[in-house]
Design an enzyme around this catalytic site. Sequence first.
Site, short mmCIF file in Angstrom:
data_model
loop_
_atom_site.label_atom_id
_atom_site.label_comp_id
_atom_site.label_asym_id
_atom_site.label_seq_id
_atom_site.Cartn_x
_atom_site.Cartn_y
_atom_site.Cartn_z
N ASN A 59 0.82 -1.20 0.00
CA ASN A 59 0.00 0.00 0.00
C ASN A 59 0.86 1.27 0.00
O ASN A 59 0.37 2.35 0.26
CB ASN A 59 -0.92 0.02 1.23
N HIS A 145 -14.02 -1.20 6.08
CA HIS A 145 -12.87 -1.92 6.66
C HIS A 145 -13.22 -2.50 8.03
O HIS A 145 -14.01 -1.94 8.79
CB HIS A 145 -11.72 -0.93 6.80
N GLU A 188 -15.77 4.64 3.19
CA GLU A 188 -14.38 4.86 2.77
C GLU A 188 -14.40 5.76 1.54
O GLU A 188 -15.37 5.74 0.78
CB GLU A 188 -13.70 3.52 2.45
N SER A 192 -10.81 -0.46 -0.10
CA SER A 192 -9.49 -1.07 -0.08
C SER A 192 -9.37 -2.32 -0.95
O SER A 192 -8.31 -2.59 -1.49
CB SER A 192 -9.10 -1.41 1.35
N ASP A 217 -13.20 7.52 5.58
CA ASP A 217 -11.92 6.86 5.83
C ASP A 217 -11.12 6.94 4.52
O ASP A 217 -11.47 6.31 3.53
CB ASP A 217 -12.18 5.40 6.23
N HIS A 220 -7.00 4.85 1.52
CA HIS A 220 -6.47 4.53 0.19
C HIS A 220 -6.59 5.67 -0.81
O HIS A 220 -6.36 5.49 -1.99
CB HIS A 220 -7.16 3.27 -0.36
N LYS A 241 0.04 4.27 4.57
CA LYS A 241 -0.07 3.80 3.19
C LYS A 241 0.65 4.77 2.26
O LYS A 241 1.86 4.72 2.16
CB LYS A 241 -1.54 3.54 2.87
C1 LIG Z 1 -5.39 0.08 6.35
C2 LIG Z 1 -6.69 0.65 6.70
C3 LIG Z 1 -6.96 1.12 7.98
C4 LIG Z 1 -6.00 0.94 9.11
O1 LIG Z 1 -4.90 1.77 9.02
P1 LIG Z 1 -3.54 1.33 9.77
O2 LIG Z 1 -2.80 2.62 9.89
O3 LIG Z 1 -2.88 0.33 8.90
O4 LIG Z 1 -3.95 0.78 11.09
C5 LIG Z 1 -8.17 1.73 8.20
N1 LIG Z 1 -9.10 1.85 7.22
C6 LIG Z 1 -8.87 1.38 5.99
C7 LIG Z 1 -9.91 1.55 4.95
C8 LIG Z 1 -7.67 0.76 5.70
O5 LIG Z 1 -7.48 0.25 4.47
#
Ligand SMILES: *Cc1c(COP(=O)(O)O)cnc(C)c1O
Length: 384
Positions: A59, A145, A188, A192, A217, A220, A241
């Site tokens: 990522n 997620h 989101e 993801s 969120d 990505h 990411k």
């Molecule tokens: C990876 C991810 C998270 C968590 O983030 P981290 O910093 O890896 O704990 C939260 N929400 C989504 C949509 C993700 O893909």
Amino acid sequence: MNFDPRQSRPAPASLLAFAKDKLDALDAATRRRRFSPTTRKPAGEAARDGRQLVSFSCNDYLGLSHDPRVVRAAQDAAAAYGAGAGASRLVTGDYPLLHQLERRLAALKGTESALVFGSGMLTNIGVIPALIGEGGVIVMDELSHSCIHSGARLSGAQVEIFSHNDAAHAQDILSRHMDAPRKLVITETVFSMDGDRAPLDALYEISRQHDAWLMTDDAHGFGLADMPANPAPLQMGTLSKSLGSYGGYLCAPEPVVDLLTSRARTLIYSTALPPASAGAALAALDIIESEPERCARPLNLARRFTRALDLPGPQSAIAPIILGTEERALEASAALSERGFLVIAIRPPTVPVGAARLRFTFSASHTDDDVERLIEATRKALAP
Ligand SMILES: *Cc1c(COP(=O)(O)O)cnc(C)c1O
């Protein structure tokens, strides 16, 4: 202080039986997960099982985790502030880089304020229950997620799920909860596992009409997708990411950030982010702001890949090829590995049953040649 395992006391038989039974069930469903030691290198390479592979599974969309400027900033921050923060921010862990980072994130997202957490997962698990609880309603996309589901469940609020990206369904649910004192809509920005984008304008509008608070969120999307016309009042994301570091954040109005500073348990009762992570994230933000061509590259590479293979056009740096069964996804992943590419098979419960897939993620660190060779390898790997 070395511990001699021969002197260890036997574990309770019931504990061992429990673990073994669960593992047997996971094996039977091809759902058991195992680690694969991997050494990631610059330029999107990863060494695994003694082989050099080009990874299309990270990522690290902008290739910043290995950028010398980001690595250097991490080293400098550790040298100045220590390897660890030493305590929670509310005790002695509130070192100056965190405030710099929060000002930068808030400015980028166009919010008054921001709050940095230990990770994206800790952000969702801390923020959601601090804003909504019993009597409240959470309306969230079905493909959200796992840590959004966890935060929602932990909150004690009623959880309502809308069909993926179906704003009309979300509206329908909200209209049945007119009387709830507080309503939180969560989605989101970029999903993801499918790489598609949420209908943010529509969700913004129906949230406004129902006095619900929209939370997005952006794990990505950050640095890759355009900012929405109407940004949500609550925007969380990760530093782990596209920023190539580690940590999480929420951008929000100042009173919300002030409230969370007193109420978000994952902030209050967890040690602050390591200084190296904050320093790296700040350097990554500098690069994102000054190198737009880097930020545009992952989506352009994803487009080249999907065009060549006649797949649906991508909306982000993520392009899935859905194969159905776990076995098919694992076989395709192994065939790509034989050809020098690391593309992880994604299986239930991460994705729905029957939707096991290869998930390709494109990064600014991939060369044009990497992608051309991947296209050929994928054709061969998926040929009947
Ligand atoms: C990876 C991810 C998270 C968590 O983030 P981290 O910093 O890896 O704990 C939260 N929400 C989504 C949509 C993700 O893909």
